[in-house]
Scaffold this motif. Structure first.
Motif, mmCIF file in Angstrom:
data_model
loop_
_atom_site.group_PDB
_atom_site.id
_atom_site.type_symbol
_atom_site.label_atom_id
_atom_site.label_comp_id
_atom_site.label_asym_id
_atom_site.label_seq_id
_atom_site.Cartn_x
_atom_site.Cartn_y
_atom_site.Cartn_z
ATOM 1 N N GLU A 299 59.685 35.507 5.126
ATOM 2 C CA GLU A 299 59.875 36.360 3.942
ATOM 3 C C GLU A 299 58.727 37.349 3.745
ATOM 4 N N ASP B 210 57.532 42.300 7.353
ATOM 5 C CA ASP B 210 58.459 43.427 7.348
ATOM 6 C C ASP B 210 59.783 42.984 7.981
ATOM 7 N N PRO B 211 60.899 43.590 7.593
ATOM 8 C CA PRO B 211 62.203 43.151 8.108
ATOM 9 C C PRO B 211 62.287 43.056 9.628
ATOM 10 N N ALA C 183 60.351 40.065 10.642
ATOM 11 C CA ALA C 183 61.020 38.853 10.151
ATOM 12 C C ALA C 183 62.141 38.437 11.093
ATOM 13 N N ALA C 184 62.907 39.401 11.594
ATOM 14 C CA ALA C 184 63.986 39.094 12.530
ATOM 15 C C ALA C 184 63.430 38.530 13.836
ATOM 16 N N GLN D 182 52.590 41.869 13.554
ATOM 17 C CA GLN D 182 52.698 42.443 12.218
ATOM 18 C C GLN D 182 51.333 42.910 11.714
#
Length: 403
Positions: free
Chosen positions: A359, A362-363, A366-367, A385
């Motif tokens: 969570e 960043d998206p 996160a994936a 990240q």
């Protein structure tokens, strides 16, 4: 250049060629338009980004490396766009806070293979930057090869390396043309020397402008000259102090350096300082071109047709300039405390992101974290990240997530 040099890791459909752009020009455009390249504007070169409007960032440094390398490569017969791409891209993997941040992340990433800015650059270009799914920017083989300053994995006794274990498939592909496993292409060698030239000359220029480097003190104080030579022998050069000392004396006697000995920030002084950078850059580039031509002849030199030759005296002068910046800028009073705080910021940020992932990421990261197979792979995503952040973003993320 051969047809194989222009191949891409993931084949792409033919492009509209009406504009007349070749594959290496497209590579250059991809780097220039990338998010990773834009972020270099707020990443430390020597001074923390944003502290002075005059001083260089990773972005301005990369532009200068590309310009120096492009001209030098063109004089030797290299494709200028390939060298340009390498210069623009060579620092894309550098994390917040420059080499200090690199050391901090290397410690944090020990269980997943460590961290190195050049290996991270390859990762950004071939995996992390969003352009072609599964291939990053999907640059040509020649351009990727030209960015490889250290074409080997991490090994005991070697501080620098150019590829992590999980990036070996694309690394093996881009290195197919190398005649020996660790042989660097001429374009990579040109970029590397352009990096050294820009780093050494411009860091001294910034140091003089900022008042940290006082050339007059060096000229007048034998103990200071000896200290610079000692630092260089320990950090940048295989030459002993006894060999470096007369080289430094000769460098300080150069009229271009004498002209900036009493820099006072005036317009005349600024012009003299810019004259110094031009003289030194021109000298270092011309010496390498002339020595390489003397060794390899006047034909077109590119890829693996030749190795760059830099005369020992020129290498020593370049190393001494680095040593001046090291002693008076990077090791100036108060620097150690600032470096420790920067390392703490990155360590604490990585720890809280590991705790809050996916969570807190960043998206895109996160994936990747969700798709990671094990704890080392998840740690690598968190390191990716943190490494992607600019200096101000790292500070802001740290404050937001720890308060």
């Amino acid at each position: 250049m051969t047809t194989g040099d222009a191949e891409r890791w993931v084949p792409e459909p033919p492009k509209d060629t009406g504009a007349g752009r070749g594959p290496y020009e497209r590579d250059r455009a991809r780097v220039l338009h990338s998010a990773a390249f834009r972020r270099l504007a707020a990443k430390t070169q020597v001074h923390m980004a944003g502290t002075d409007d005059f001083l260089r960032t990773r972005l301005t440094h990369s532009l200068e490396v590309a310009q120096i390398g492009r001209e030098m490569g063109a004089r030797l017969g290299c494709d200028p766009d390939v060298v340009d791409v390498a210069g623009l891209a060579h620092d894309l993997g550098h994390p917040p806070f420059g080499h200090n941040g690199e050391a901090a992340l290397d410690e944090l990433a020990r269980s997943c293979g460590g961290f190195e800015g050049n290996a991270q650059t390859l990762r950004v270009l071939t995996r992390l930057e969003a352009k072609v799914l599964g291939a990053g920017l999907n640059l040509t083989r020649a351009s990727l090869d030209a960015t490889c300053k250290y074409p080997w994995q991490r090994e005991p006794g070697r501080r620098k390396f150019g590829v992590y274990e999980d990036d070996l498939p694309v690394f093996g592909w881009l290195r197919e043309a190398a005649p020996e496993p660790e042989r660097r292409s001429l374009e990579a060698q040109v970029m590397d020397w352009a990096d050294d030239v820009a780093y050494s000359v411009h860091d001294v220029e910034d140091g003089i402008h900022g008042g940290y480097v006082r050339v007059r003190s060096l000229i007048d104080d034998a103990d200071e000259r000896a200290a610079v030579c000692q630092a260089v022998a320990e950090t940048y050069s295989p030459e002993p102090v006894a060999t470096l000392a007369p080289v430094l004396d000769g460098l300080l006697a150069d009229p271009a350096l004498v002209a900036v000995a009493d820099h006072d920030g005036s317009y005349r002084a600024q012009a003299a300082l810019k004259g110094l950078t031009s003289v030194l850059t021109g000298r270092f580039v011309a010496a390498a071109v002339e020595a390489t031509r003397a060794a390899h002849g006047t034909g077109v030199l590119s890829r693996y047709a030749a190795d760059l030759v830099v005369p020992p005296l020129i290498r020593a002068q370049c190393a001494l300039l680095k040593g001046i910046a090291l002693r008076y800028v990077m090791r100036r009073p108060g620097a150690r405390d600032r470096y420790e705080r920067q390392r703490d910021v990155l360590a604490e940020l990585a720890a809280v992101l590991l705790d809050r992932a996916p969570e807190g990421l960043d998206p895109a990261f996160a994936a990747q974290w969700k798709a990671a197979a094990d704890d080392p792979a998840r740690l690598r995503v968190v390191i990716d990240q943190v490494a992607s952040l600019t200096d101000p973003s790292a500070v802001e993320w740290h404050y937001r997530l720890t308060h």
